[in-house]
Design a protein around this motif. Structure first.
Motif, PDB file in Angstrom:
ATOM      1  N   ASP A 123      -2.239   4.180  -9.672  1.00  0.00           N
ATOM      2  CA  ASP A 123      -3.443   4.318  -8.787  1.00  0.00           C
ATOM      3  C   ASP A 123      -1.864   3.926  -8.017  1.00  0.00           C
ATOM      4  O   ASP A 123      -2.029   5.246  -6.761  1.00  0.00           O
ATOM      5  N   LEU A 124      -1.635   2.707  -7.620  1.00  0.00           N
ATOM      6  CA  LEU A 124      -0.584   2.548  -6.666  1.00  0.00           C
ATOM      7  C   LEU A 124       0.940   4.424  -7.108  1.00  0.00           C
ATOM      8  O   LEU A 124       0.894   5.036  -6.215  1.00  0.00           O
ATOM      9  N   GLU A 125       0.801   4.242  -7.950  1.00  0.00           N
ATOM     10  CA  GLU A 125       1.964   5.390  -8.477  1.00  0.00           C
ATOM     11  C   GLU A 125       1.385   6.885  -8.067  1.00  0.00           C
ATOM     12  O   GLU A 125       2.178   7.548  -7.749  1.00  0.00           O
ATOM     13  N   ALA A 126       0.440   7.117  -8.305  1.00  0.00           N
ATOM     14  CA  ALA A 126      -0.139   8.186  -8.308  1.00  0.00           C
ATOM     15  C   ALA A 126       0.281   8.653  -6.727  1.00  0.00           C
ATOM     16  O   ALA A 126      -0.121   9.828  -6.211  1.00  0.00           O
ATOM     17  N   LYS A 127      -0.672   7.736  -5.802  1.00  0.00           N
ATOM     18  CA  LYS A 127      -1.450   7.221  -4.034  1.00  0.00           C
ATOM     19  C   LYS A 127       0.857   8.247  -3.716  1.00  0.00           C
ATOM     20  O   LYS A 127       0.861   8.705  -2.447  1.00  0.00           O
ATOM     21  N   VAL A 128       1.244   6.860  -4.287  1.00  0.00           N
ATOM     22  CA  VAL A 128       2.700   7.733  -3.830  1.00  0.00           C
ATOM     23  C   VAL A 128       3.232   9.376  -4.149  1.00  0.00           C
ATOM     24  O   VAL A 128       4.025   9.254  -2.933  1.00  0.00           O
ATOM     25  N   ILE A 129       2.987   9.509  -5.178  1.00  0.00           N
ATOM     26  CA  ILE A 129       3.267  10.637  -5.116  1.00  0.00           C
ATOM     27  C   ILE A 129       2.490  11.601  -4.524  1.00  0.00           C
ATOM     28  O   ILE A 129       3.629  13.026  -3.928  1.00  0.00           O
ATOM     29  N   ALA A 130       1.329  11.561  -4.525  1.00  0.00           N
ATOM     30  CA  ALA A 130       0.606  12.193  -3.834  1.00  0.00           C
ATOM     31  C   ALA A 130       0.832  12.152  -2.477  1.00  0.00           C
ATOM     32  O   ALA A 130       1.047  13.259  -1.633  1.00  0.00           O
ATOM     33  N   VAL A 131       0.949  11.124  -1.715  1.00  0.00           N
ATOM     34  CA  VAL A 131       2.095  11.168  -0.119  1.00  0.00           C
ATOM     35  C   VAL A 131       3.080  11.760  -0.021  1.00  0.00           C
ATOM     36  O   VAL A 131       3.501  12.475   0.836  1.00  0.00           O
ATOM     37  N   LYS A 132       4.424  12.009  -1.114  1.00  0.00           N
ATOM     38  CA  LYS A 132       5.800  12.887  -1.652  1.00  0.00           C
ATOM     39  C   LYS A 132       5.507  14.040  -1.106  1.00  0.00           C
ATOM     40  O   LYS A 132       5.996  14.495  -0.140  1.00  0.00           O
ATOM     41  N   GLN A 133       4.602  14.364  -2.005  1.00  0.00           N
ATOM     42  CA  GLN A 133       3.746  15.777  -2.087  1.00  0.00           C
ATOM     43  C   GLN A 133       3.569  16.317  -0.708  1.00  0.00           C
ATOM     44  O   GLN A 133       3.906  17.351  -0.222  1.00  0.00           O
ATOM     45  N   LYS A 134       3.326  15.712  -0.074  1.00  0.00           N
ATOM     46  CA  LYS A 134       3.113  15.791   1.514  1.00  0.00           C
ATOM     47  C   LYS A 134       4.129  16.048   2.862  1.00  0.00           C
ATOM     48  O   LYS A 134       3.985  16.316   3.537  1.00  0.00           O
ATOM     49  N   GLY A 135       5.221  15.500   1.948  1.00  0.00           N
ATOM     50  CA  GLY A 135       6.265  15.498   3.056  1.00  0.00           C
ATOM     51  C   GLY A 135       5.668  13.453   3.514  1.00  0.00           C
ATOM     52  O   GLY A 135       7.233  13.961   4.241  1.00  0.00           O
ATOM     53  N   TYR A 136       5.952  12.851   3.969  1.00  0.00           N
ATOM     54  CA  TYR A 136       5.582  12.251   4.344  1.00  0.00           C
ATOM     55  C   TYR A 136       6.357  10.978   3.029  1.00  0.00           C
ATOM     56  O   TYR A 136       6.946  10.910   2.300  1.00  0.00           O
ATOM     57  N   VAL A 137       6.441  10.135   4.673  1.00  0.00           N
ATOM     58  CA  VAL A 137       7.991   8.962   3.243  1.00  0.00           C
ATOM     59  C   VAL A 137       6.601   7.332   2.792  1.00  0.00           C
ATOM     60  O   VAL A 137       6.663   6.310   3.649  1.00  0.00           O
ATOM     61  N   PRO A 138       6.787   7.118   1.816  1.00  0.00           N
ATOM     62  CA  PRO A 138       6.516   5.800   1.171  1.00  0.00           C
ATOM     63  C   PRO A 138       7.082   4.848   1.122  1.00  0.00           C
ATOM     64  O   PRO A 138       8.468   4.776   0.729  1.00  0.00           O
ATOM     65  N   MET A 139       6.826   3.877   2.429  1.00  0.00           N
ATOM     66  CA  MET A 139       8.094   2.577   2.559  1.00  0.00           C
ATOM     67  C   MET A 139       7.691   1.061   2.146  1.00  0.00           C
ATOM     68  O   MET A 139       8.702   0.582   1.588  1.00  0.00           O
ATOM     69  N   PHE A 140       6.011   1.233   2.071  1.00  0.00           N
ATOM     70  CA  PHE A 140       6.067  -0.059   1.778  1.00  0.00           C
ATOM     71  C   PHE A 140       5.005  -0.467   1.115  1.00  0.00           C
ATOM     72  O   PHE A 140       4.287   0.457   0.930  1.00  0.00           O
ATOM     73  N   VAL A 141       5.454  -1.281   0.375  1.00  0.00           N
ATOM     74  CA  VAL A 141       4.014  -1.981  -0.847  1.00  0.00           C
ATOM     75  C   VAL A 141       3.639  -3.365  -0.231  1.00  0.00           C
ATOM     76  O   VAL A 141       4.569  -4.454  -1.110  1.00  0.00           O
ATOM     77  N   ASN A 142       2.173  -3.580  -0.385  1.00  0.00           N
ATOM     78  CA  ASN A 142       2.288  -5.258  -0.494  1.00  0.00           C
ATOM     79  C   ASN A 142       1.088  -5.315  -1.270  1.00  0.00           C
ATOM     80  O   ASN A 142      -0.028  -5.209  -2.160  1.00  0.00           O
ATOM     81  N   ALA A 143       2.493  -6.731  -2.210  1.00  0.00           N
ATOM     82  CA  ALA A 143       1.070  -7.150  -3.451  1.00  0.00           C
ATOM     83  C   ALA A 143       0.129  -8.590  -3.017  1.00  0.00           C
ATOM     84  O   ALA A 143       1.275  -8.769  -2.425  1.00  0.00           O
ATOM     85  N   THR A 144      -0.759  -8.466  -3.343  1.00  0.00           N
ATOM     86  CA  THR A 144      -1.533 -10.159  -3.087  1.00  0.00           C
ATOM     87  C   THR A 144      -1.460 -10.743  -3.796  1.00  0.00           C
ATOM     88  O   THR A 144      -1.756 -10.227  -5.068  1.00  0.00           O
ATOM     89  N   ALA A 145      -0.851 -12.213  -3.615  1.00  0.00           N
ATOM     90  CA  ALA A 145      -1.025 -13.219  -4.993  1.00  0.00           C
ATOM     91  C   ALA A 145      -2.089 -14.036  -4.168  1.00  0.00           C
ATOM     92  O   ALA A 145      -2.005 -15.182  -3.909  1.00  0.00           O
TER      93      ALA A 145
END
Lengths: 568, 568
Positions: free
Chosen positions: A310-332
């Motif tokens: 789901d993360l990868e799919a959303k990153v790709i979608a964001v890039k397609q819009k021309g935005y920059v995926p910059m930061f991911v928070n993983a919760t432990a």
């Protein structure tokens, strides 16, 4: 238990005597101190005093006994009448030493009694009152402030009342928050910290604490798995601020010009976090000028763990819009389910798309102390930054939260403003030890000492034992609940009490936890939090981090919820 | 002073005896407590205990004496050997009560001795060591952490060493920071706060503290001059965060959509502050996404006060470029000069151009307590928000800082994320008392109690007296310095020691303060900060907020600077 004298307290006056204080009782305050640490204590006390004397230039490291004129004055308890004493009579007032000592000892008496009762299961967790009741002034407990001073006698009564109407967060049956428990070493550490009353911003006025912070942060980075504990970090006022730091540092790494030119200097930046993550990531996205719409929530599996695809799919979608995926928070260790996101899979995606990986281990970071359980955080060594709150699972008193950053220099670069009045470049010591210019704060409270002292007193292995014990207790709870009639695990639950599933049942079920919680607080026997999550109705969230909790307390909680809920 | 027993301590063992602790000495810990507050104490102790007992349902408010089985167990000091005791032997361990009490009393002994010496002018302010010296382990003081636990005896030694190598910020001759002094009531408040160890985010677990915060904030707003103390506010971890709040709230008021859409949703926004203002405004402009270039520095007069005409000219220039002037910070008590910006003139301009007016009274806010000096903040009632740090001029222990906001609802609107697990709408009490959703923090340390307790103990008039005294002392210092050979007032100075003005003289002069400061720290007799400012060479900044400082300490400082500088 509350009324019996511990057998170890030895002989002396009958504890059941109604003569509360024999007039002849006396107390050699400083003598006791020397006696108690008699092996090391005497040498060190003597040394301390000599060395603190301006007239005495030489350093005394020999084994000599302190001589008579080096001794501290002796304080004995006197029948102090605090009703005629006021704050102005205490130090630095002339002749203020004696009333100051008597007042402080009196306060300590109140506090040690509170500590003792906190661990006593026959004591209530709380004595609940509504705001309007407390505001009206419970039995003379007046919260209002006035122009005139109160006597020290009244101040002592205020102290007792404050504790009386509060909540015993260290009680063995307090399960309400991620921070629970009352660690005695940590408490002593806090008492010392407030007595030292200094500020972390420069080595100049906090030399010992600054070094303790540095050493402890390095140790934490070693546990994260960064080579030889390299990197940077700082203690901050809580996990939300630590998480905010991670976003700030990530932004500085990717677009350092934002510091001077603002968000307008960068393209549209996007952040990612789990739908189950802590709300502080959302707060940071709002505060730092990203906007909450540019924080994208990731879907989770049934246990509340991020689904990497789901993360990868959303990153790709964001890039397609021309935005920059910059930061991911993983919760432990997520706030409600305690879920651990799959860090390695997330790290792969971060590397692929050049995104900053932050691990929010505010709650779960403590597991790094446990050889048995640290695998839950596998991959954390690949993170660019980590939040870890010792004030949660590790039982350190609030506040104690660290932000760890793998790359050195970013915290400084991001926050440095070079204030000339604090961080003078021409000081006589190595100013790289001054920490203030790394922080978004100026003054910074000493949060390190209690943690450092606990680590000294328990050793890494003591923390490990505590963590393992917490996880063992939660397994015990899990097994109890899943086999018990009337309870339903949030993860596995099917229909309850024979009612067919449906809107009506859900609506009724949704009201159960708040009602039980309300009765629980009125009765004051135990405390546990509830909340809905996603499409689930209100359910209880059991937190186990309290070092005082035993199997019997878990049993008590289960029985108590059932007892309170029996008439619903 | 360090070696004489106070006359009020009564009879008993000879303080000069080398028998440090007579084996027969004993101590009735709880009995003393009852004795000391004998008027109210007995009733209340008995009451507390009955009420805390779950078996006892009825409320006892009568005057009855506690009966024998309601008494606290008595603690008497025993010859505890801490070398065989470890953290794991303390509460909640079985039979942990006795060692816990002995350990805490031992710590208190260390702390009360430290307090006593802090006020003793024959004690050094600090015993300076370089970082590498402390890291190498001064005389066995090992800062490193290990896997194995240390004995409680060693923990007590660690506590002593921590204080020994620290800085006595409460010493009468410590003038180094805006936060100085060691207030005994505030100290007692901090000890209680850490014993209660709770969290401000909900009324649920901090009922008393939440109400104290509310009452105190209202009182502070009344002193600011807002009608009937209306408005909002919160205590934050220091003035820098309070100032950050002001910018966040101002932005939310003008462009609420930034919360969701980010800075891109607004035009280019510009902030204004004095060139002498605290660097936290600059930190906020960087962190929140404005960019430091969009913070415009205002020129000041020779006393460091903003020139209003300069503000208006710069606002007009910004508007001509098509940017939006949004926020002005006026400083009430600047960090280096202690200057007060003319708030009324600035407020006129803010109203004219629809800008948010924030007053940073972190340092000078305390003057609102003084009828004689509050005129320096005239116009503050026209501010939209105010930062006020009781931990500075008012002598409250660190950390204690408030952000006050005139319009209700903005803090909540700006920061609210409605976390379901904390701020459940279906609680049984009035949830408007939950403060967590106003904050950028999640967990929030209890900073209010020590301040509330000091206010109770001193009354408004006690704070007023303290403020007036500080200003009287600084006037004393001013008059001393201006007439004294070898010193030069920063504001008025002409040529010094006959050297003609010029680059060479300036370069040499610039090195004087750092050298004197270095020698001052080595000798440990006093501490005062220095810095350059603008085109001025390094100069000493005298801060007077320490309640322990007297005229003679001012004299000492002046002499000491001269003594240390005589060979330069």
């Amino acid at each position: 238990m509350a009324t019996s004298a511990p057998s170890s307290s030895g002989g002396g006056p009958d504890p059941n005597s109604t003569n509360l204080r024999p007039p002849s009782s006396s107390y050699d305050w400083s003598g006791v101190a020397h006696g108690c640490t008699r092996k090391l204590g005497m040498k060190i006390c003597g040394f301390l005093q000599k060395n603190n004397n301006l007239d005495e230039k030489s350093r005394i490291v020999t084994n000599e006994q302190p001589t008579s004129n080096e001794r501290d004055p002796q304080f004995r308890r006197t029948e102090t009448d605090f009703s005629n004493l006021f704050a102005r009579d205490l130090l630095p007032a002339k002749n203020g030493e004696e009333p100051t000592m008597q007042f402080l000892l009196e306060v300590v008496d109140i506090l040690t009694n509170y500590v003792r009762k906190t661990f006593d299961r026959t004591t209530k967790v709380l004595d609940f009152h509504h705001p309007h009741q407390l505001l009206e002034g419970m039995e003379g407990f007046n919260l209002e402030l006035s122009d005139q001073p109160e006597s020290l006698e009244q101040i002592l009564v205020d102290c007792r009342d404050t504790l009386k109407y509060g909540v015993r967060t260290g009680h063995p049956r307090f399960f309400n928050q991620l921070s629970t428990g009352l660690d005695i070493i940590g408490l002593a550490g806090e008492w010392l910290t407030s007595t030292a009353n200094t500020n972390m911003f420069t080595y100049e006025i906090a030399p010992v604490f600054v070094l303790m912070e540095q050493i402890t942060l390095r140790k934490m980075r070693e546990l994260v798995g960064w080579p030889v504990g390299e990197g940077d970090g700082i203690f901050s006022p809580g996990g939300a601020i630590s998480n905010m730091y991670s976003v700030m540092v990530a932004r500085y790494k990717h677009y350092p010009e934002i510091k001077t030119k603002g968000m307008a200097a960068a393209p549209r930046l996007v952040l990612f976090t789990s739908e189950h993550s802590h709300y502080s990531i959302k707060k940071a996205s709002a505060a730092l000028g990203f906007g909450t719409e540019n924080l994208i929530l990731l879907s989770t599996d049934e246990r509340g763990r991020v689904i990497p695809a789901d993360l990868e799919a959303k990153v790709i979608a964001v890039k397609q819009k021309g935005y920059v995926p910059m930061f991911v928070n993983a919760t432990a260790g997520s706030t409600v389910y305690g879920a651990f996101d799959p860090i390695n899979e997330i790290a792969d995606i971060c590397e692929k798309y050049d995104m900053w990986l932050h691990v929010d281990g505010a709650w779960g970071g403590g597991l790094l102390m446990s050889k048995k359980h640290r695998h839950k955080l596998n991959g954390i060594e690949r993170a660019n930054s980590v939040t870890w709150n010792p004030h949660k699972m590790m039982g350190v008193p609030l506040q104690c939260s660290a932000i760890l950053v793998r790359e050195r220099g970013l915290l400084q670069g991001c926050n440095s403003m070079c204030a000339g009045y604090l961080f003078q470049p021409d000081k006589q010591y190595d100013i790289t030890y001054d920490t203030g210019d790394k922080a978004i704060q100026c003054g910074r409270h000493v949060d390190i000492f209690k943690f450092w002292l606990m680590w000294k007193a328990k050793g890494t292995e003591g923390f490990e034992r505590h963590i393992d014990r917490c996880l063992e207790l939660s397994e015990y709870l899990y097994n109890k609940i899943r086999t018990r009639e009337g309870y339903q695990m949030v993860f596995e639950g099917e229909s309850l009490r024979g009612l067919p599933d449906g809107d009506e049942r859900r609506q009724r079920l949704h009201k159960v936890a708040p009602k039980i919680k309300s009765m629980m607080m009125e009765s004051g026997t135990t405390m546990v939090g509830y909340q809905p999550q996603g499409n689930k109705v209100n359910f209880f969230r059991m937190v186990i981090s309290n070092p005082a909790a035993m199997h019997s307390d878990i049993d008590f909680l289960i029985d108590e919820i059932e007892r309170l809920g029996q008439d619903l």
